[in-house]
Design a protein around this motif. Structure first.
Motif: not given
Length: 169
Positions: A117, A150-151, A154-155
């Motif tokens: 990520q 996206s994750r 968001k985090t």
């Protein structure tokens, strides 16, 4: 390929190589060393560079792999990465201090993300690569990249909301 052609080719992306190396290694000095090492490796392969669709993507992949090797070597010798290189000690106005503080928290949040990520958010949001290019560099599907991005966003957003609403942990 002569020296002038090589310089023209690499000038377009050498700053991106440095920023990726700095994001992964944190240290400015180490990032400079990696950038130089990658340019030397490209120079030794200058005759075969024309066979690559994107020399820039090839250089970014080399940078990523080289940095990951450096990090693995550090972990094996139990050397900790010093994050102090991200601090900006220049005097600033209140707004600049607030912006710097927010940026520091965003960087800390990004650095706490899982490696994949962190890499994807660096390549997409900082370096502005397209999903297709990132997919080639990381050898994963575009859909996987979209989900991971996206994750990651968001985090980071959740951490920043928590910090802004409740203060520093």
């Amino acid at each position: 390929m002569n020296q002038n052609e090589f310089v023209q080719l690499t000038t377009a992306f050498k700053d991106k190589v440095f920023r990726l190396a700095k994001r992964l290694l944190v240290s400015t000095e180490e990032a400079e060393d990696v950038t130089q090492e990658i340019l030397v490796k490209l120079w030794t392969k200058k005759e075969s560079l024309a066979s690559y669709k994107s020399v820039e993507a090839f250089a970014m992949t080399m940078t990523r792999n080289y940095c990951l090797d450096q990090l693995k070597a550090k972990r094996s010798t139990n050397i900790k990465i010093d994050a102090s290189d991200f601090k900006d000690f220049s005097p600033a106005l209140d707004k600049k201090l607030e912006d710097h503080d927010s940026l520091t928290w965003v960087e800390k949040s990004i650095n706490q993300l899982p490696e994949q990520q962190r890499m994807i958010i660096q390549l997409r949001d900082v370096e502005q690569y397209e999903f297709e290019e990132i997919a080639k560099m990381l050898e994963i599907s575009e859909n996987t990249i979209r989900v991971a991005l996206s994750r990651a966003r968001k985090t980071v957003r959740e951490k920043m909301t928590k910090i802004n609403n409740y203060g520093i942990k």
